[in-house]
Design a protein around this motif. Structure first.
Motif, PDB file in Angstrom:
ATOM      1  N   ILE A  52       0.843  -1.193   0.000  1.00 20.72           N
ATOM      2  CA  ILE A  52       0.000   0.000   0.000  1.00 20.72           C
ATOM      3  C   ILE A  52       0.878   1.243   0.000  1.00 20.72           C
ATOM      4  O   ILE A  52       1.737   1.398   0.871  1.00 20.72           O
ATOM      5  CB  ILE A  52      -0.922   0.031   1.236  1.00 20.72           C
ATOM      6  N   GLN A  53       0.676   2.106  -0.977  1.00 20.43           N
ATOM      7  CA  GLN A  53       1.367   3.388  -0.990  1.00 20.43           C
ATOM      8  C   GLN A  53       0.569   4.454  -0.260  1.00 20.43           C
ATOM      9  O   GLN A  53       1.120   5.316   0.419  1.00 20.43           O
ATOM     10  CB  GLN A  53       1.617   3.844  -2.440  1.00 20.43           C
ATOM     11  N   LYS A  54      -0.757   4.410  -0.431  1.00 21.63           N
ATOM     12  CA  LYS A  54      -1.620   5.400   0.200  1.00 21.63           C
ATOM     13  C   LYS A  54      -2.976   4.788   0.461  1.00 21.63           C
ATOM     14  O   LYS A  54      -3.474   4.012  -0.354  1.00 21.63           O
ATOM     15  CB  LYS A  54      -1.778   6.630  -0.704  1.00 21.63           C
ATOM     16  N   GLY A  55      -3.568   5.119   1.611  1.00 19.17           N
ATOM     17  CA  GLY A  55      -4.911   4.652   1.908  1.00 19.17           C
ATOM     18  C   GLY A  55      -4.945   3.537   2.929  1.00 19.17           C
ATOM     19  O   GLY A  55      -3.932   3.189   3.537  1.00 19.17           O
ATOM     20  N   LEU A  73      -6.553  -4.936   9.354  1.00 18.28           N
ATOM     21  CA  LEU A  73      -6.680  -3.576   8.843  1.00 18.28           C
ATOM     22  C   LEU A  73      -5.284  -3.126   8.446  1.00 18.28           C
ATOM     23  O   LEU A  73      -4.351  -3.224   9.235  1.00 18.28           O
ATOM     24  CB  LEU A  73      -7.254  -2.644   9.914  1.00 18.28           C
ATOM     25  N   LEU A  74      -5.122  -2.637   7.217  1.00 19.87           N
ATOM     26  CA  LEU A  74      -3.803  -2.295   6.701  1.00 19.87           C
ATOM     27  C   LEU A  74      -3.766  -0.837   6.261  1.00 19.87           C
ATOM     28  O   LEU A  74      -4.784  -0.269   5.853  1.00 19.87           O
ATOM     29  CB  LEU A  74      -3.457  -3.195   5.508  1.00 19.87           C
ATOM     30  N   THR A  75      -2.572  -0.242   6.340  1.00 16.09           N
ATOM     31  CA  THR A  75      -2.414   1.153   5.959  1.00 16.09           C
ATOM     32  C   THR A  75      -1.135   1.330   5.146  1.00 16.09           C
ATOM     33  O   THR A  75      -0.450   0.349   4.828  1.00 16.09           O
ATOM     34  CB  THR A  75      -2.414   2.048   7.218  1.00 16.09           C
ATOM     35  N   GLY A  76      -0.800   2.585   4.811  1.00 15.38           N
ATOM     36  CA  GLY A  76       0.339   2.871   3.962  1.00 15.38           C
ATOM     37  C   GLY A  76       1.629   2.209   4.421  1.00 15.38           C
ATOM     38  O   GLY A  76       1.988   2.283   5.593  1.00 15.38           O
ATOM     39  N   LEU A 156      -9.958   1.852  16.807  1.00 10.59           N
ATOM     40  CA  LEU A 156      -9.941   3.276  16.463  1.00 10.59           C
ATOM     41  C   LEU A 156      -8.517   3.835  16.503  1.00 10.59           C
ATOM     42  O   LEU A 156      -8.122   4.614  15.636  1.00 10.59           O
ATOM     43  CB  LEU A 156     -10.842   4.063  17.415  1.00 10.59           C
ATOM     44  N   LEU A 157      -7.737   3.407  17.494  1.00  5.68           N
ATOM     45  CA  LEU A 157      -6.349   3.865  17.589  1.00  5.68           C
ATOM     46  C   LEU A 157      -5.517   3.337  16.424  1.00  5.68           C
ATOM     47  O   LEU A 157      -4.672   4.048  15.874  1.00  5.68           O
ATOM     48  CB  LEU A 157      -5.739   3.428  18.925  1.00  5.68           C
ATOM     49  N   LEU A 158      -5.755   2.101  16.025  1.00  7.21           N
ATOM     50  CA  LEU A 158      -5.036   1.531  14.885  1.00  7.21           C
ATOM     51  C   LEU A 158      -5.406   2.255  13.598  1.00  7.21           C
ATOM     52  O   LEU A 158      -4.546   2.532  12.753  1.00  7.21           O
ATOM     53  CB  LEU A 158      -5.346   0.035  14.759  1.00  7.21           C
ATOM     54  N   LEU A 159      -6.677   2.573  13.439  1.00  9.12           N
ATOM     55  CA  LEU A 159      -7.115   3.293  12.245  1.00  9.12           C
ATOM     56  C   LEU A 159      -6.488   4.685  12.176  1.00  9.12           C
ATOM     57  O   LEU A 159      -6.234   5.210  11.095  1.00  9.12           O
ATOM     58  CB  LEU A 159      -8.639   3.410  12.222  1.00  9.12           C
TER      59      LEU A 159
END
Length: 224
Positions: A52-55, A73-76, A156-159
């Motif tokens: 993931i580069q963004k999002g 749940l994954l992020t950049g 919520l903290l992870l997000l």
């Protein structure tokens, strides 16, 4: 060019995307996904790994009885789909964009070649996978032993990216309470109750189209 890694204690290391761009040419493609679009589905051929580069994205699994569960749940900076490197033939889960996202698709043969030819990168990639495995174990412990209130606070903290490499995101993209209930493993009514409680205590507030998560929400997770 040596791969770079940004990390802090307790965080999942982030591998330098520029390194992948220079080492993988023909086997790399940059793909954009709108919120709600599927990157790959459970049962699809497992022939590539993604970063993931963004999002933000979620990984879900559907049982033979049709019950769906969110498993990550994954992020950049996060990788996903790496099961293909261990001989996985079919995708074991579905990857869906939770926000407008940009990912890099890395063909399996090219990724295998880079891991073989670049020992420094291979070491960092292994470190990343082990760190994420620890995170998955923490998620399991959270699901088994913590209350739904603590689980919601942790999600919520992870997000909001608290505790991960890089700066925390002050505003989290709007997410339905049904989705939060699915992730936490509780009912929408319970999520609504705790969200109102967090807002009244000043742990969260609503900012336009998003949700602002304050570091004070950590009190819920750390308090026994």
């Amino acid at each position: 060019m040596q791969p770079k890694m940004q990390m802090k204690e307790g965080a999942i290391p982030r591998l330098d995307a520029e390194f992948l761009r220079t080492k993988i040419g023909a086997g790399r493609a940059t793909l954009a996904f709108r919120k709600g679009e599927v990157v790959f589905s459970q049962g699809d051929p497992a022939d590539a790994i993604f970063q993931i580069q963004k999002g933000k994205l979620k990984l879900t699994v559907v049982s033979s009885q049709g019950k769906e569960a969110v498993i990550a749940l994954l992020t950049g900076g996060d990788f996903f789909g790496e099961g293909c490197l261990a001989g996985q033939i079919k995708r074991m889960c579905t990857a869906t964009a939770m926000t407008d996202s940009v990912t890099v698709r890395l063909e399996k043969p090219e990724m295998v070649r880079v891991l073989h030819d670049e020992p420094a990168f291979a070491e960092l990639f292994l470190h990343y996978l082990l760190s994420r495995n620890i995170r998955i174990e923490e998620d399991l412990v959270d699901q088994l032993f913590n209350s739904s209130e603590k689980r919601l606070a942790r999600v919520l903290l992870l997000l909001a990216n608290f505790g991960k490499a890089g700066k925390a995101e002050p505003v989290v993209a709007k997410m339905s309470q049904e989705m939060l209930a699915e992730i936490v493993g509780t009912t929408r009514a319970r999520v609504n109750f705790f969200m109102n409680k967090f807002r009244k205590l000043g742990f969260i507030d609503y900012d336009g189209g998003g949700l602002r998560v304050h570091s004070s929400l950590l009190h819920v997770v750390l308090h026994d």
